[in-house]
Scaffold this motif. Structure first.
Motif, PDB file in Angstrom:
ATOM      1  N   THR A   1      -2.616 -37.629 -33.816  1.00 52.96           N
ATOM      2  CA  THR A   1      -2.148 -36.550 -35.143  1.00 52.96           C
ATOM      3  C   THR A   1      -1.459 -35.310 -34.622  1.00 52.96           C
ATOM      4  O   THR A   1      -0.258 -34.364 -35.210  1.00 52.96           O
ATOM      5  CB  THR A   1      -2.916 -36.513 -35.916  1.00 52.96           C
ATOM      6  N   LEU A   2      -1.840 -34.727 -33.940  1.00 45.75           N
ATOM      7  CA  LEU A   2      -0.901 -33.304 -32.792  1.00 45.75           C
ATOM      8  C   LEU A   2       0.208 -34.045 -32.117  1.00 45.75           C
ATOM      9  O   LEU A   2       0.306 -33.212 -31.116  1.00 45.75           O
ATOM     10  CB  LEU A   2      -1.932 -32.148 -32.033  1.00 45.75           C
TER      11      LEU A   2
ATOM     12  N   TYR B   1     -11.848 -30.915 -39.661  1.00 48.95           N
ATOM     13  CA  TYR B   1     -12.045 -29.201 -38.469  1.00 48.95           C
ATOM     14  C   TYR B   1     -12.214 -30.088 -37.491  1.00 48.95           C
ATOM     15  O   TYR B   1     -11.341 -29.529 -36.144  1.00 48.95           O
ATOM     16  CB  TYR B   1     -13.634 -29.835 -39.192  1.00 48.95           C
ATOM     17  N   ASP B   2     -12.314 -31.443 -37.259  1.00 48.97           N
ATOM     18  CA  ASP B   2     -11.787 -31.520 -36.099  1.00 48.97           C
ATOM     19  C   ASP B   2      -9.832 -31.359 -35.317  1.00 48.97           C
ATOM     20  O   ASP B   2     -10.132 -31.017 -34.130  1.00 48.97           O
ATOM     21  CB  ASP B   2     -12.037 -33.257 -35.775  1.00 48.97           C
ATOM     22  N   LEU B   3      -9.399 -31.445 -36.585  1.00 46.70           N
ATOM     23  CA  LEU B   3      -8.141 -31.382 -35.849  1.00 46.70           C
ATOM     24  C   LEU B   3      -7.879 -29.740 -36.047  1.00 46.70           C
ATOM     25  O   LEU B   3      -7.516 -29.050 -34.732  1.00 46.70           O
ATOM     26  CB  LEU B   3      -6.950 -31.880 -37.369  1.00 46.70           C
ATOM     27  N   LYS B   4      -8.473 -28.689 -36.825  1.00 40.56           N
ATOM     28  CA  LYS B   4      -8.751 -27.484 -36.318  1.00 40.56           C
ATOM     29  C   LYS B   4      -8.922 -27.108 -35.214  1.00 40.56           C
ATOM     30  O   LYS B   4      -7.896 -26.124 -34.418  1.00 40.56           O
ATOM     31  CB  LYS B   4      -9.165 -27.070 -37.581  1.00 40.56           C
ATOM     32  N   LYS B   5     -10.035 -27.501 -35.131  1.00 38.30           N
ATOM     33  CA  LYS B   5     -10.400 -27.204 -33.190  1.00 38.30           C
ATOM     34  C   LYS B   5      -9.788 -27.279 -32.672  1.00 38.30           C
ATOM     35  O   LYS B   5      -9.202 -26.550 -31.339  1.00 38.30           O
ATOM     36  CB  LYS B   5     -12.243 -28.243 -33.455  1.00 38.30           C
TER      37      LYS B   5
ATOM     38  N   GLU C   1      -8.180 -25.009 -30.172  1.00 38.13           N
ATOM     39  CA  GLU C   1      -8.256 -25.236 -28.427  1.00 38.13           C
ATOM     40  C   GLU C   1      -7.380 -25.610 -27.856  1.00 38.13           C
ATOM     41  O   GLU C   1      -6.843 -24.579 -26.605  1.00 38.13           O
ATOM     42  CB  GLU C   1      -9.296 -26.360 -28.165  1.00 38.13           C
ATOM     43  N   LYS C   2      -5.827 -25.907 -28.557  1.00 35.15           N
ATOM     44  CA  LYS C   2      -4.486 -26.382 -27.115  1.00 35.15           C
ATOM     45  C   LYS C   2      -3.093 -25.293 -28.035  1.00 35.15           C
ATOM     46  O   LYS C   2      -2.893 -25.238 -27.152  1.00 35.15           O
ATOM     47  CB  LYS C   2      -4.445 -28.037 -28.010  1.00 35.15           C
ATOM     48  N   GLY C   3      -3.795 -24.552 -28.961  1.00 34.26           N
ATOM     49  CA  GLY C   3      -2.878 -23.341 -28.815  1.00 34.26           C
ATOM     50  C   GLY C   3      -2.028 -23.651 -29.721  1.00 34.26           C
ATOM     51  O   GLY C   3      -0.718 -22.535 -29.638  1.00 34.26           O
TER      52      GLY C   3
END
Length: 266
Positions: free
Chosen positions: A262-263, A156-160, A164-166
Motif C-alpha cells: 500500500t505504501l 493506524y497500521d498504515l500511519k505508523k 517510521e519510513k518518513g
C-alpha cells in the motif's frame, strides 16, 4: 429488535461479543432488520455493534462479514459505519439517538482499538463537533503523489509505517461511513487531490471480502464526478475462504505485505 420497534425514542443496542455471533442472527437480520421498512413500513433504530478484527485471533473475531451487510444495502435501508476513534463513536451514537430518522445502524469495529493509544480523543472532540463521514490527512496536499482510502484499524497500521519510513507524499484518508455512501463529502475531500496519479483502496479483508466489491463503483463514480479519468486500485489480503487467519505468524506476514504494498515499498 422488537424493543426498538415499541420504544423508538430509546437507543437500543445489541452487541455481538465476537463477529461470529452475528452469523446466528442472520435470519433476523435478513428478514427484519434490513428489509422491514421495505416490506411492512416498520422503522427501527436498532444499533448492532459487531467486532471485526484482523489481529491474528482467527475468523471468530472477524466474521461480522462487512461485505454481507453492504450486499444488503439499498434505498438507504440501513447505515454501515466503521468509526476509528472514541469521538467518532460518541457522535455516531449521539446522531443515532437524536435524529428523527429511525433506521438500523451497523457499527463494525475491531476490539484492538480499545487498547490502542493512538486511537484516543481529546475531551474537546467529544464536547464539540459531529460525526465525520470521511476524515482527511494533515499532510500538505500539493506534495501528495498517492491517495490511500481505507476504513477502520488498518489506518493506524498504515500511519505508523508511514511515519517510521518518513514518507510524506502519501495521504491516508479514512472513510468512516460506508453506507449510505457520502458522495458529497468524499468528492469535496478528493477535489484537493486532483493532481494525484494513484488512488488506492486499502482493506485488511481478503480480496474476495470486505468493502471493495460493494464500494468500487461508488469510489470510481466519485473520481468521475470530479473530472478525473482515473480509477481506484485495491490493496488487500489474498482471496480466502475464511475471514481471517488464526496463526499469528501468518497474520503478521500478511499484514506486513499489505502495508508495504500500500505504501509502495514492494
Amino acid at each position: 429488535y422488537g424493543y426498538s420497534l415499541v420504544e423508538p425514542g430509546t437507543l437500543t443496542i445489541w452487541e455481538a461479543q465476537f463477529g461470529d455471533f452475528a452469523n446466528g442472527a442472520q435470519v433476523v437480520i435478513d428478514q427484519f432488520i434490513v428489509s422491514a421498512e421495505h416490506k411492512w413500513e416498520r422503522l427501527s433504530g436498532l444499533v448492532m455493534l459487531l467486532p471485526h478484527g484482523f489481529e491474528g485471533m482467527g475468523p471468530e473475531h472477524s466474521s461480522a462479514r462487512l461485505e454481507r451487510f453492504l450486499q444488503l444495502c439499498a434505498a438507504n435501508n440501513i447505515q454501515v459505519c466503521m468509526p476509528s476513534s472514541p469521538s467518532q463513536i460518541f457522535h455516531l451514537l449521539r446522531r443515532q439517538a437524536i435524529r428523527k430518522m429511525r433506521r438500523p445502524l451497523i457499527v463494525i469495529t475491531p476490539k484492538s482499538l480499545l487498547r490502542l493509544p493512538e486511537a484516543a480523543s481529546d475531551l474537546s472532540e467529544l464536547t464539540n463537533g459531529s460525526f465525520n463521514c470521511i476524515i482527511g490527512d494533515d499532510l500538505p496536499t500539493e506534495k501528495i503523489k498517492r491517495v490511500v482510502l481505507c476504513s477502520g484499524k488498518v489506518y493506524y497500521d498504515l500511519k505508523k509505517a508511514r511515519d517510521e519510513k518518513g514518507i510524506s507524499d502519501i495521504a491516508l484518508l479514512r472513510l468512516e461511513q460506508l453506507y449510505p455512501f457520502p458522495y458529497f463529502e468524499v468528492e469535496e475531500m478528493l477535489k484537493g487531490y486532483s493532481h494525484v496519479e494513484e488512488f488506492i483502496w486499502a482493506q485488511e479483508e481478503p480480496r474476495n471480502q470486505g468493502a471493495w466489491y460493494g464500494q468500487r463503483h461508488r469510489l470510481n463514480r466519485v473520481l468521475k464526478n470530479i473530472g478525473l479519468k482515473k480509477e481506484f486500485r485495491l490493496m488487500s489480503r489474498p482471496p480466502s475462504s475464511a475471514p481471517a487467519v488464526g496463526q499469528m505468524k501468518i497474520h503478521i506476514e500478511q499484514q506486513k505485505k499489505l502495508i508495504d504494498l500500500t505504501l509502495g515499498k514492494d
